[in-house]
Write a protein that holds these residues in place. Structure first.
Motif, PDB file in Angstrom:
ATOM      1  N   PRO A 161       0.823  -1.387   0.056  1.00  0.00           N
ATOM      2  CA  PRO A 161      -0.025   0.103  -0.124  1.00  0.00           C
ATOM      3  C   PRO A 161       0.799   1.291   0.098  1.00  0.00           C
ATOM      4  O   PRO A 161       0.479   2.298  -0.581  1.00  0.00           O
ATOM      5  CB  PRO A 161      -0.836  -0.029   1.178  1.00  0.00           C
ATOM      6  CG  PRO A 161      -0.804  -1.640   1.348  1.00  0.00           C
ATOM      7  CD  PRO A 161       0.408  -2.116   1.083  1.00  0.00           C
ATOM      8  N   ALA A 162       2.078   1.119   0.619  1.00  0.00           N
ATOM      9  CA  ALA A 162       2.810   2.351   0.715  1.00  0.00           C
ATOM     10  C   ALA A 162       3.100   2.983  -0.655  1.00  0.00           C
ATOM     11  O   ALA A 162       3.358   3.992  -0.913  1.00  0.00           O
ATOM     12  CB  ALA A 162       4.088   2.135   1.373  1.00  0.00           C
ATOM     13  N   ASP A 163       3.456   1.742  -1.727  1.00  0.00           N
ATOM     14  CA  ASP A 163       3.697   2.116  -2.950  1.00  0.00           C
ATOM     15  C   ASP A 163       2.673   2.819  -3.392  1.00  0.00           C
ATOM     16  O   ASP A 163       2.863   3.758  -4.611  1.00  0.00           O
ATOM     17  CB  ASP A 163       4.071   0.884  -3.720  1.00  0.00           C
ATOM     18  CG  ASP A 163       5.540   0.309  -3.440  1.00  0.00           C
ATOM     19  OD1 ASP A 163       6.145   1.067  -2.695  1.00  0.00           O
ATOM     20  OD2 ASP A 163       5.870  -0.918  -4.057  1.00  0.00           O
ATOM     21  N   ALA A 164       1.554   2.435  -3.465  1.00  0.00           N
ATOM     22  CA  ALA A 164       0.306   2.851  -3.997  1.00  0.00           C
ATOM     23  C   ALA A 164      -0.127   4.288  -3.371  1.00  0.00           C
ATOM     24  O   ALA A 164      -0.386   5.319  -4.537  1.00  0.00           O
ATOM     25  CB  ALA A 164      -0.974   1.967  -3.529  1.00  0.00           C
ATOM     26  N   VAL A 165       0.248   4.459  -2.240  1.00  0.00           N
ATOM     27  CA  VAL A 165      -0.010   5.836  -1.518  1.00  0.00           C
ATOM     28  C   VAL A 165       1.071   6.794  -2.220  1.00  0.00           C
ATOM     29  O   VAL A 165       0.818   8.116  -2.611  1.00  0.00           O
ATOM     30  CB  VAL A 165       0.114   5.866  -0.116  1.00  0.00           C
ATOM     31  CG1 VAL A 165       0.185   7.075   0.426  1.00  0.00           C
ATOM     32  CG2 VAL A 165      -1.120   4.986   0.535  1.00  0.00           C
ATOM     33  N   ALA A 166       2.330   6.261  -2.456  1.00  0.00           N
ATOM     34  CA  ALA A 166       3.266   7.074  -3.097  1.00  0.00           C
ATOM     35  C   ALA A 166       2.702   7.740  -4.474  1.00  0.00           C
ATOM     36  O   ALA A 166       2.904   8.538  -5.005  1.00  0.00           O
ATOM     37  CB  ALA A 166       4.575   6.707  -3.087  1.00  0.00           C
ATOM     38  N   ALA A 167       2.047   6.469  -5.294  1.00  0.00           N
ATOM     39  CA  ALA A 167       1.570   7.008  -6.565  1.00  0.00           C
ATOM     40  C   ALA A 167       0.279   7.892  -6.685  1.00  0.00           C
ATOM     41  O   ALA A 167      -0.065   8.005  -7.679  1.00  0.00           O
ATOM     42  CB  ALA A 167       1.459   5.684  -7.376  1.00  0.00           C
ATOM     43  N   LEU A 177      -2.576  -0.304   5.708  1.00  0.00           N
ATOM     44  CA  LEU A 177      -3.734   0.390   4.646  1.00  0.00           C
ATOM     45  C   LEU A 177      -3.667   1.756   4.439  1.00  0.00           C
ATOM     46  O   LEU A 177      -4.285   2.321   3.755  1.00  0.00           O
ATOM     47  CB  LEU A 177      -4.986  -0.225   4.949  1.00  0.00           C
ATOM     48  CG  LEU A 177      -5.184  -1.789   4.632  1.00  0.00           C
ATOM     49  CD1 LEU A 177      -6.464  -2.227   5.066  1.00  0.00           C
ATOM     50  CD2 LEU A 177      -4.858  -1.970   3.189  1.00  0.00           C
ATOM     51  N   ALA A 178      -3.041   2.554   5.487  1.00  0.00           N
ATOM     52  CA  ALA A 178      -3.049   3.935   5.392  1.00  0.00           C
ATOM     53  C   ALA A 178      -1.724   4.274   4.715  1.00  0.00           C
ATOM     54  O   ALA A 178      -1.421   5.499   4.628  1.00  0.00           O
ATOM     55  CB  ALA A 178      -3.074   4.477   6.842  1.00  0.00           C
ATOM     56  N   GLY A 179      -1.081   3.414   4.311  1.00  0.00           N
ATOM     57  CA  GLY A 179       0.091   3.833   3.495  1.00  0.00           C
ATOM     58  C   GLY A 179       1.500   3.656   4.258  1.00  0.00           C
ATOM     59  O   GLY A 179       2.602   4.035   3.723  1.00  0.00           O
ATOM     60  N   LEU A 180       1.687   3.165   5.496  1.00  0.00           N
ATOM     61  CA  LEU A 180       2.656   3.080   6.331  1.00  0.00           C
ATOM     62  C   LEU A 180       3.261   1.652   5.939  1.00  0.00           C
ATOM     63  O   LEU A 180       2.728   0.912   5.469  1.00  0.00           O
ATOM     64  CB  LEU A 180       2.236   3.047   7.778  1.00  0.00           C
ATOM     65  CG  LEU A 180       2.070   4.378   8.550  1.00  0.00           C
ATOM     66  CD1 LEU A 180       1.023   5.264   7.769  1.00  0.00           C
ATOM     67  CD2 LEU A 180       1.954   4.236   9.854  1.00  0.00           C
ATOM     68  N   SER A 181       4.692   1.400   6.414  1.00  0.00           N
ATOM     69  CA  SER A 181       5.476   0.193   6.052  1.00  0.00           C
ATOM     70  C   SER A 181       5.795  -0.704   7.186  1.00  0.00           C
ATOM     71  O   SER A 181       6.683  -0.251   7.949  1.00  0.00           O
ATOM     72  CB  SER A 181       6.598   0.316   5.599  1.00  0.00           C
ATOM     73  OG  SER A 181       6.430   1.346   4.341  1.00  0.00           O
ATOM     74  N   PRO A 182       4.599  -1.304   8.001  1.00  0.00           N
ATOM     75  CA  PRO A 182       5.147  -1.928   9.000  1.00  0.00           C
ATOM     76  C   PRO A 182       6.543  -2.774   9.164  1.00  0.00           C
ATOM     77  O   PRO A 182       7.006  -2.827  10.102  1.00  0.00           O
ATOM     78  CB  PRO A 182       3.709  -2.947   9.425  1.00  0.00           C
ATOM     79  CG  PRO A 182       2.971  -2.246   8.454  1.00  0.00           C
ATOM     80  CD  PRO A 182       3.404  -1.489   7.253  1.00  0.00           C
ATOM     81  N   SER A 183       6.645  -3.424   7.924  1.00  0.00           N
ATOM     82  CA  SER A 183       7.920  -4.188   7.919  1.00  0.00           C
ATOM     83  C   SER A 183       9.166  -3.406   8.285  1.00  0.00           C
ATOM     84  O   SER A 183      10.089  -3.656   8.880  1.00  0.00           O
ATOM     85  CB  SER A 183       7.879  -4.888   6.722  1.00  0.00           C
ATOM     86  OG  SER A 183       7.634  -4.261   5.524  1.00  0.00           O
ATOM     87  N   ARG A 184       9.180  -2.358   7.538  1.00  0.00           N
ATOM     88  CA  ARG A 184      10.334  -1.213   7.930  1.00  0.00           C
ATOM     89  C   ARG A 184      10.340  -0.904   9.278  1.00  0.00           C
ATOM     90  O   ARG A 184      11.556  -0.670   9.771  1.00  0.00           O
ATOM     91  CB  ARG A 184      10.245  -0.031   6.875  1.00  0.00           C
ATOM     92  CG  ARG A 184      10.650  -0.313   5.361  1.00  0.00           C
ATOM     93  CD  ARG A 184      10.392   0.947   4.440  1.00  0.00           C
ATOM     94  NE  ARG A 184      10.239   0.075   3.086  1.00  0.00           N
ATOM     95  CZ  ARG A 184      11.399   0.147   2.260  1.00  0.00           C
ATOM     96  NH1 ARG A 184      12.434   0.575   2.927  1.00  0.00           N
ATOM     97  NH2 ARG A 184      11.232  -0.305   0.954  1.00  0.00           N
ATOM     98  N   VAL A 185       9.232  -0.434   9.834  1.00  0.00           N
ATOM     99  CA  VAL A 185       9.051   0.161  11.086  1.00  0.00           C
ATOM    100  C   VAL A 185       9.612  -1.136  11.825  1.00  0.00           C
ATOM    101  O   VAL A 185      10.467  -0.832  12.898  1.00  0.00           O
ATOM    102  CB  VAL A 185       7.825   0.582  11.453  1.00  0.00           C
ATOM    103  CG1 VAL A 185       7.804   0.710  13.002  1.00  0.00           C
ATOM    104  CG2 VAL A 185       7.389   1.581  10.881  1.00  0.00           C
ATOM    105  N   ARG A 186       9.203  -2.162  11.662  1.00  0.00           N
ATOM    106  CA  ARG A 186       9.855  -3.584  12.564  1.00  0.00           C
ATOM    107  C   ARG A 186      11.088  -3.460  12.543  1.00  0.00           C
ATOM    108  O   ARG A 186      12.004  -3.644  13.609  1.00  0.00           O
ATOM    109  CB  ARG A 186       9.014  -4.649  12.194  1.00  0.00           C
ATOM    110  CG  ARG A 186       9.175  -5.722  13.257  1.00  0.00           C
ATOM    111  CD  ARG A 186       7.940  -6.676  13.206  1.00  0.00           C
ATOM    112  NE  ARG A 186       7.512  -6.804  11.905  1.00  0.00           N
ATOM    113  CZ  ARG A 186       6.125  -6.717  11.367  1.00  0.00           C
ATOM    114  NH1 ARG A 186       5.209  -6.271  12.110  1.00  0.00           N
ATOM    115  NH2 ARG A 186       5.706  -6.638  10.110  1.00  0.00           N
TER     116      ARG A 186
END
Lengths: 507, 320
Positions: free
Chosen positions: A327-333, B199-208
């Motif tokens: 989703p982060a990719d999609a948000v960036a797009a 789903l709000a666009g954050l990256s849980p895996s990177r945060v972890r």
């Protein structure tokens, strides 16, 4: 003449300084389907929870069939014959359907061991009553879709012999066929003398179902009318306390802007088969169909939340290939996403309105080392709160304390803090009151007018008809019809929604 | 109201700490003396540093059981470089910190790739890393002489050691990162509801990955402070550190379910544990009794705080 099934007199309930119910009176007759409608925070949920023993009143009197009635717990209410099916699903996912149905009174052998055979047969009976004859009672509840879960909840409510059944937004997640089953069932219950208190935001469905309707506003009863004496607009007027113009089409004119998103033969397991579609800037495109048609899966794949098994996606007029890995990719797009399940996937329940409103604005990891700008954050929060009229005591109030409609306003509104080109919304107004619904529609129409592209998946025909320029119907994983807004008709729409399931020869 | 609430939580634990100090002073004539505070101050850096890293991980919704072993590995790496290979001290420090960061990052990446609970991954790492610490040192304690004494030296003009100052400074920095930066906001969001955050666009895996790397780095720094105090790198060092760090964080109100925690309160938790340990030692209490009392204080502190905040919440709610 027998006493009323339920009499409520001068009911009072406050949360702190917030008076939710103010000297509320209500009467429900035996064998009556009594609709309860009202706007955001009108007190419907609180009232029904008091009746069902989930909350207690501060003052006032309740009488059930003439006798004083003051349930201290949900169990006590059930024992007295008052059963409530909750709006927020209450199914335990690891237990089987049958176990969920009879959790509070499992049939036992010798008081200890669960009588499986008895449980099975009772469950089959209960499921049969809600039309789920093909559902194996041993299925884990987690395997059910949200619509089926809701039916199981209702079956659980009905399995207990009851004098008063309370349903809160029961049709929100149901398909047309399931709704019809439910209504037939409610009519049967009425014929046997059971009373039903029916809470709904879907005013149109009340006409064919309820006997009387009570309208709540600010914790008071403003009207109790025979359903025949009401109209949709009259109810809205009573709920809002102001005279409103008939619901205008949120989206006017057809906006054929440039291509924003193109899908070519997208496949996801058996859920989505070869879906191709085009979405344009300034367009609100609806995605209709039955529950389980594959709409949620499709939206999640576009957004990068799940992986696709095949097909291609392109962005913009120049058709840049688009393959988001998260989703982060999609948000960036430039995507915005509003998930179907607000509680599980939308909100940070214990966190503040402010943090929830700013979640998407601060989503990029390139901002990680920045300090949060308090001024910008406060400005973004008030923008969302003001533009969608979110009802909260302060920006620091935990979002969990807000009503579902106000939570949803924040889940939608938090994307206003970003530059969005494409919106993906999955059931954006499920379980949301009339006011929130209108404000979300107005917002989406405004964003479309500003040139943003919007894709809305919805099970609500009225919603698609009100909101969209164009509607695609998905059925059994494929797109079976496309309607321009002007050509949309309930019968052809419904036919398309069933088409994919009917033809067994379809690929 | 929320600010007030936070203050009252802080005051509650400050009072608890004052109570402990008061009790120990009353029971023992010698408690209120410089050597006692030296003992307390010595215990603090390692525990504080490990607890800061632990708080990051806990708030993000994970747990890191490997910090004790990582602390020992950092010491072993330092000893290996400086003693066995004759490298300069700063190379040894870099090796120790690097080893800690690498272990932490590995924890985070394995949790991400295998989608396994961090409890299990770091439980495995607790053993693996301890094993490496033994391998590097050939299971023997390395004597360091005066090589890390600069960490124990007093900061000019103050009575506290460099290590203690480092712990204070990093507590402030970690507090700033968690409460004021976008990264901190992401840590809280992921710990509160990972799927909603994703789903709000954050990256849980990177945060972890980052919070586990931080935890490893902090534990390693704590390990270096520890060996500086003992002038020896012991492969058995840091045993049980993970549990003390969890206890400090939890006493400070950090939720094991994720999403809630404060670095300052964790530091207060560290102070309570350190005071308790040296206070009991001072009273001449036996080791078994010490452990029983420590356990009771952990449970009692968390229970008392829960009761207090429930009461406070009811009051603010009613007065609204």
């Amino acid at each position: 003449m027998p006493p009323p099934r339920l009499t409520i007199q001068a009911l009072e309930k406050s949360f702190g300084a917030n008076r939710v119910l103010r000297r509320l009176d209500l009467t429900i007759a035996p064998g009556e389907i009594h609709a309860l409608v009202g706007g955001n925070g009108a007190g419907k949920s609180t009232l029904s929870k008091i009746i069902a023993g989930i909350a207690t009143a501060d003052a006032g009197e309740l009488r059930l069939d003439g006798a004083p009635y003051r349930p201290a717990t949900r169990l006590a209410a059930t024992a007295a014959g008052v059963v409530m099916v909750l709006q927020e699903l209450n199914v335990l996912p690891t237990l089987s359907v049958a176990e969920n149905l009879f959790l509070s009174n499992l049939p036992r052998r010798g008081g200890v061991i669960v009588n499986r055979r008895e449980l099975q047969s009772r469950a089959r009976l209960a499921l049969g009553r809600v039309g789920l004859t093909h559902l194996d009672p041993d299925t884990p509840a987690a395997a059910l879709g949200i619509g089926h879960q809701q039916l199981v909840e209702i079956a659980a409510g009905l399995a207990q012999s009851c004098r008063l059944l309370i349903l809160d937004e029961p049709t929100a997640a149901l398909t047309q066929g399931e709704i019809e089953t439910l209504f037939r069932l409610l009519a049967e219950l009425r014929a046997h003398g059971t009373s039903v208190l029916y809470i709904s935001h879907r005013l149109n469905e009340l006409a064919g179902l309820a006997d009387r309707v009570s309208v709540l506003r600010d914790g008071q009863l403003v009207a109790m009318l025979p359903i025949a004496d009401t109209t949709h607009d009259r109810l809205i007027e009573l709920m809002s306390g102001t005279k409103t113009a008939p619901a205008a089409r949120a989206a006017v004119g057809s906006a054929a802007g440039q291509l924003a998103l193109q899908l070519r033969s997208v496949r996801i397991g058996t859920a989505v088969r070869d879906v191709s579609l085009e979405l344009h800037s300034g367009e609100i495109l609806g995605l209709g169909g039955l529950v389980g048609a594959g709409r949620t899966e499709l939206l999640r794949v576009i957004y990068g939340a799940d992986r696709r098994d095949g097909g291609e996606m392109f962005l913009g007029a120049d058709r840049r290939p688009f393959a988001p890995r998260s989703p982060a990719d999609a948000v960036a797009a430039g995507f915005a996403f509003v998930p179907e399940d607000r509680k599980q996937h939308g909100i940070l329940a214990p966190r503040s309105v402010r943090e929830n409103a700013n979640l998407a604005r601060l989503a990029s990891r390139h901002l990680w080392l920045r300090a949060v700008d308090g001024t910008a954050e406060a400005a973004a929060t008030s923008r969302v709160v003001d533009s969608l009229a979110v009802r909260c005591t302060s920006a620091e109030q935990p979002i969990a304390e807000l009503s579902g409609g106000n939570q949803q306003k924040l889940v939608v509104g938090r994307w206003l803090g970003r530059e969005v080109r494409i919106w993906l919304l999955d059931e954006p107004t499920r379980g949301v009151d009339v006011d929130a619904r209108r404000r979300i529609y107005a917002l989406l129409a405004e964003r479309a007018a500003a040139g943003e592209a919007i894709l809305v998946a919805s099970s609500d025909y009225e919603e698609l008809a009100t909101l969209c320029h164009r509607v695609l119907v998905m059925s059994n994983g494929g797109i079976t019809a496309e309607f321009a807004a002007a050509d949309l008709r309930p019968d052809t729409f419904m036919a398309a929604a069933f088409r994919g399931f009917a033809s067994t020869t379809a690929a | 109201m929320h600010r007030l609430h936070r203050h009252s939580e802080f005051l509650f634990f400050a009072a608890l700490l004052a109570l402990l100090v008061g009790l120990f002073s009353a029971w023992s004539d010698h408690f209120w003396s410089p050597p006692t505070f030296d003992t307390i101050a010595n215990r603090i850096p390692q525990l504080a540093l490990a607890s800061l890293g632990m708080t990051f991980v806990l708030v993000a919704g994970g747990i890191d059981l490997s910090v004790g072993s990582v602390a020992a590995l950092a010491g072993a790496a330092f000893g290996g470089c400086v003693i066995d290979l004759g490298a300069p001290v700063f190379i040894g420090v870099l090796a120790g910190l690097g080893a800690g960061l690498a272990c932490g990052l590995f924890n985070g990446l394995v949790v991400n790739w295998l989608r396994m609970p961090s409890f299990i991954v770091t439980l495995g790492m607790l053993e693996i890393v301890r094993g490496f610490a033994y391998l590097i040192t050939h299971s023997q304690t390395r004597y360091l002489g005066e090589r890390l004494d600069f960490l124990q030296a007093a900061i000019p003009g103050t009575g506290v050691s460099v290590a203690f100052g480092l712990a204070i400074a990093l507590t402030a920095a970690a507090h700033f990162v968690l409460t004021r930066t976008v990264f901190g906001r992401h840590v809280v969001a992921v710990g509160t509801n990972e799927e909603a955050a994703r789903l709000a666009g954050l990256s849980p895996s990177r945060v972890r990955a980052v919070v586990f790397a931080l935890s490893g780095g902090f534990a390693a720094l704590g390990g270096l402070c520890h060996i500086a105090r003992l002038s020896a790198a012991d492969p058995n060092g840091g045993t049980g550190l993970e549990l003390s760090a969890i206890a400090a964080a939890v006493i400070g109100g950090t939720s094991l379910m994720g999403g809630r925690g404060s670095m300052l309160m964790t530091f207060v938790g560290v102070l309570i544990i350190a005071t308790l340990e040296s206070g009991l030692a001072h009273l001449g209490v036996s080791e078994p009794v010490k452990r029983v009392v420590t356990g009771l204080v952990i449970i009692g502190a968390v229970a008392a705080e829960a009761t207090r905040s429930r009461f406070a919440a009811r009051r603010t709610f009613a007065s609204r």
